[in-house]
Design a protein around this motif. Structure first.
Motif, PDB file in Angstrom:
ATOM      1  N   ALA A 237      36.247  46.299  46.321  1.00  0.00           N
ATOM      2  CA  ALA A 237      37.384  47.402  46.655  1.00  0.00           C
ATOM      3  C   ALA A 237      37.203  48.727  46.899  1.00  0.00           C
ATOM      4  CB  ALA A 237      38.420  47.260  45.591  1.00  0.00           C
ATOM      5  N   ASP A 238      36.066  49.084  46.652  1.00  0.00           N
ATOM      6  CA  ASP A 238      35.632  50.540  46.774  1.00  0.00           C
ATOM      7  C   ASP A 238      35.276  50.666  48.133  1.00  0.00           C
ATOM      8  OD1 ASP A 238      33.238  49.167  46.140  1.00  0.00           O
ATOM      9  OD2 ASP A 238      32.314  50.977  45.626  1.00  0.00           O
ATOM     10  N   HIS A 239      34.860  49.771  48.965  1.00  0.00           N
ATOM     11  CA  HIS A 239      34.315  49.828  50.388  1.00  0.00           C
ATOM     12  C   HIS A 239      35.665  49.236  51.369  1.00  0.00           C
ATOM     13  CE1 HIS A 239      30.438  51.215  49.734  1.00  0.00           C
ATOM     14  NE2 HIS A 239      30.399  50.587  48.564  1.00  0.00           N
ATOM     15  N   ILE A 240      36.444  48.244  50.720  1.00  0.00           N
ATOM     16  CA  ILE A 240      37.428  47.879  51.897  1.00  0.00           C
ATOM     17  C   ILE A 240      38.867  48.051  51.216  1.00  0.00           C
ATOM     18  CG2 ILE A 240      35.825  46.221  52.672  1.00  0.00           C
ATOM     19  CD1 ILE A 240      37.271  43.950  51.376  1.00  0.00           C
TER      20      ILE A 240
ATOM     21  N   SER B  14      31.984  44.551  55.216  1.00  0.00           N
ATOM     22  CA  SER B  14      30.679  44.196  54.694  1.00  0.00           C
ATOM     23  C   SER B  14      30.425  43.498  53.522  1.00  0.00           C
ATOM     24  CB  SER B  14      29.845  45.595  54.138  1.00  0.00           C
ATOM     25  OG  SER B  14      30.639  46.091  53.276  1.00  0.00           O
ATOM     26  N   HIS B  15      31.557  43.682  52.500  1.00  0.00           N
ATOM     27  CA  HIS B  15      31.453  42.705  51.372  1.00  0.00           C
ATOM     28  C   HIS B  15      32.639  42.877  50.591  1.00  0.00           C
ATOM     29  CE1 HIS B  15      29.910  46.473  49.697  1.00  0.00           C
ATOM     30  NE2 HIS B  15      30.115  45.840  48.437  1.00  0.00           N
ATOM     31  N   SER B  16      33.156  42.188  49.653  1.00  0.00           N
ATOM     32  CA  SER B  16      34.535  42.308  49.203  1.00  0.00           C
ATOM     33  C   SER B  16      34.906  43.208  48.355  1.00  0.00           C
ATOM     34  CB  SER B  16      34.714  40.888  48.414  1.00  0.00           C
ATOM     35  OG  SER B  16      34.025  40.914  47.156  1.00  0.00           O
TER      36      SER B  16
ATOM     37  N   MET C 283      29.951  48.064  43.865  1.00  0.00           N
ATOM     38  CA  MET C 283      30.008  49.303  43.095  1.00  0.00           C
ATOM     39  C   MET C 283      31.523  49.577  42.497  1.00  0.00           C
ATOM     40  SD  MET C 283      27.276  51.605  45.096  1.00  0.00           S
ATOM     41  CE  MET C 283      27.745  53.025  43.958  1.00  0.00           C
ATOM     42  N   THR C 284      31.343  50.094  41.544  1.00  0.00           N
ATOM     43  CA  THR C 284      33.035  50.614  40.982  1.00  0.00           C
ATOM     44  C   THR C 284      33.449  51.758  41.642  1.00  0.00           C
ATOM     45  OG1 THR C 284      31.914  51.866  39.381  1.00  0.00           O
ATOM     46  CG2 THR C 284      32.229  49.609  38.768  1.00  0.00           C
TER      47      THR C 284
HETATM   48 ZN   LIG Z   1      29.713  46.842  46.278  1.00  0.00          ZN
END
Ligand SMILES: [Zn+2]
Length: 362
Positions: free
Chosen positions: A137-140, A133-135, A1-2
Motif C-alpha cells: 500500500a505504501d507504493h500503490i 511494482s508490487h502490492s 515497507m510499512t
Molecule cells: Zn514494499
C-alpha cells in the motif's frame, strides 16, 4: 515497507513519546544488562532519537516545491516524481500517460506533476495505464485516484495478494503476467519482468529501454543504507540476489521507489558492497561471539537468551560496517543494526543453516 516509514522524523518521535514506546526502549536496555551490554547498547536500537549522524549531501535529491513534490525529466518522455520519501515514474505518450506506482504520500501531487509535464510537452494528461511494482500500500495506495477505467497491470501474484487485501484504494490489476510483459502505449515501451520473489513474492523489474532506465522498488536505496531489516523483505537470500539481477540488466538510471533522488549503477554497487560487508561481519561474529555467559545469565528464559544473543550478535556485526559506511551511505547509524539482525537471522541462521549455539547438539 510499512507506511510508518513515510512519517517525518519529528512526528514519529512525537508518536513514540506519546505511546510510551520510548519507555519500552529503556526496558530493552535493562534486559541487556550483562557482559555484552556495552556493545549492544552502543550500536543497538536504544540510541536516543535525534542523535544520528548528519545525512550526507550526496544522499539528498532536489528540493520539493510548495506543493511538496519534485518532478523531473529522466530522458525523452520518461519522468520521475518524488516527495523525498517515495518515488514514482511516468511515460507521456501520444495516447495518454503510463504511470508506474502511485505512492499515497505523493497522492494528488501525482496528478499535479503529470498535469504540469503534459501541459508543457503537449501530450494528453489522461493516465490510461497504471503499472504496479508490487502490492504494498505504501507504493500503490493512491491507485484509487486514477478511477475505474485505467488499465492496471501487475504480476499475477500481485493480483492474488490484492484480492486478499480487499483494499478499495488498491484495485487488483486486471492485466497480469507470470514472467514477462511488454507494454506498448502510444509508441512508448515498458518491459516488465519477474525474476523470482525478493522483497515480496510479486515484486517486478520495470525497464524503459529507450530511456535506459530501470524501476525496481524496495531493493536498492540510492545513497542510503537499506530500510530496516533489509527493507523488511520476505525472502532475504533472493532479495540479495535481486541486487545482482538489477546490475545484470542494461540501464543507466534507477528509480528505486524510495527517498528523494534517482540512482546510478555506482549506487547499486555500493549497496552490494555494504550487504557483502555485513554478511562477512556476521560470519566473523558467529565465529567469535561466546554465548555461554548469556545462557548462564538468563537460565530458563529461552526467549531472553535468543533476544540477548541476537541483539549482541547484531551489534557486534554492525559496528565495523557502520563505521566503514558512515558518510558514504546515509543513515548507516540508523539501520545497520537492524540490517545486521536480518543477515544474522536469515542469511546465516534459518536460510543458511549456520546456527552457531543453536546448531546440531553434539
Ligand atoms: Zn514494499
Amino acid at each position: 515497507m510499512t507506511a510508518e516509514s513515510a512519517k517525518p522524523p519529528a512526528s514519529r518521535r512525537t508518536f513514540l513519546a506519546g505511546t510510551g514506546a520510548a519507555a519500552a526502549g529503556t526496558a530493552a536496555a535493562a534486559l541487556l544488562a550483562g557482559p555484552l551490554a556495552g556493545t549492544a547498547r552502543a550500536a543497538g536500537p536504544v540510541c536516543p532519537p535525534g542523535q544520528f549522524a548528519p545525512v550526507p549531501q550526496s544522499a539528498l535529491g532536489p528540493p520539493v516545491n510548495a506543493d511538496g513534490y519534485f518532478v523531473g525529466q529522466i530522458k525523452g518522455d520518461l519522468y520521475w516524481v518524488t516527495d523525498s520519501f517515495y518515488t514514482a515514474m511516468f511515460l507521456t505518450t501520444r495516447d495518454g500517460v503510463v504511470l508506474v506506482d502511485a505512492p499515497p504520500t505523493i497522492g494528488h501531487n501525482l496528478l499535479r506533476a503529470i498535469g504540469a509535464v503534459t501541459q508543457a510537452n503537449g501530450r494528453p494528461s489522461q493516465v490510461t495505464h497504471l503499472v504496479y511494482s508490487h502490492s504494498h500500500a505504501d507504493h500503490i495506495g493512491a491507485s484509487v485516484l486514477f478511477g475505474p477505467d485505467v488499465v492496471r497491470i501487475g504480476h499475477s501474484e500481485c493480483r492474488t495478494l490484492l484480492l486478499r487485501d480487499n483494499d478499495p484504494n488498491r484495485p487488483p490489476p486486471e492485466v497480469t503476467f507470470d514472467e514477462h510483459f511488454t507494454l506498448t502505449v502510444g509508441g512508448e515501451t515498458l518491459l516488465l519482468d519477474f525474476h523470482g520473489p525478493n522483497h515480496t513474492p510479486d515484486n517486478i523489474f520495470i525497464r524503459a529501454p529507450a530511456q535506459q532506465t530501470l524501476m525496481l522498488v524496495d531493493v536498492i536505496f540510492p545513497g542510503w543504507v537499506p530500510f530496516k531489516e533489509l527493507a523488511v523483505s520476505q525472502d532475504i537470500p533472493d532479495w540479495i540476489k535481486a541486487q545482482d539481477v538489477a546490475l545484470s540488466l542494461p540501464w543507466q538510471t534507477l528509480v528505486a521507489g524510495h527517498l528523494g533522488r534517482l540512482g546510478t549503477r555506482d549506487d547499486a554497487e555500493l549497496q552490494i558492497a555494504y550487504v557483502a560487508d555485513l554478511i562477512a561481519s556476521a560470519r566473523a561474529t558467529m565465529a567469535s561471539l561466546n554465548p555461554a555467559p548469556i545462557f548462564q545469565e538468563f537460565g530458563n528464559n529461552a526467549w531472553a537468551i535468543f533476544k540477548v544473543y541476537l541483539d549482541a550478535a547484531s551489534a557486534q556485526a554492525a559496528a565495523p560496517v557502520t563505521a566503514k559506511y558512515l558518510g558514504k551511505l546515509a543513515a548507516a547509524d540508523v539501520f545497520t543494526f537492524d540490517n545486521a539482525f536480518e543477515v544474522f537471522e536469515f542469511v546465516l541462521r534459518v536460510d543458511g543453516g549456520v546456527l552457531g549455539p543453536f546448531g546440531i547438539h553434539p
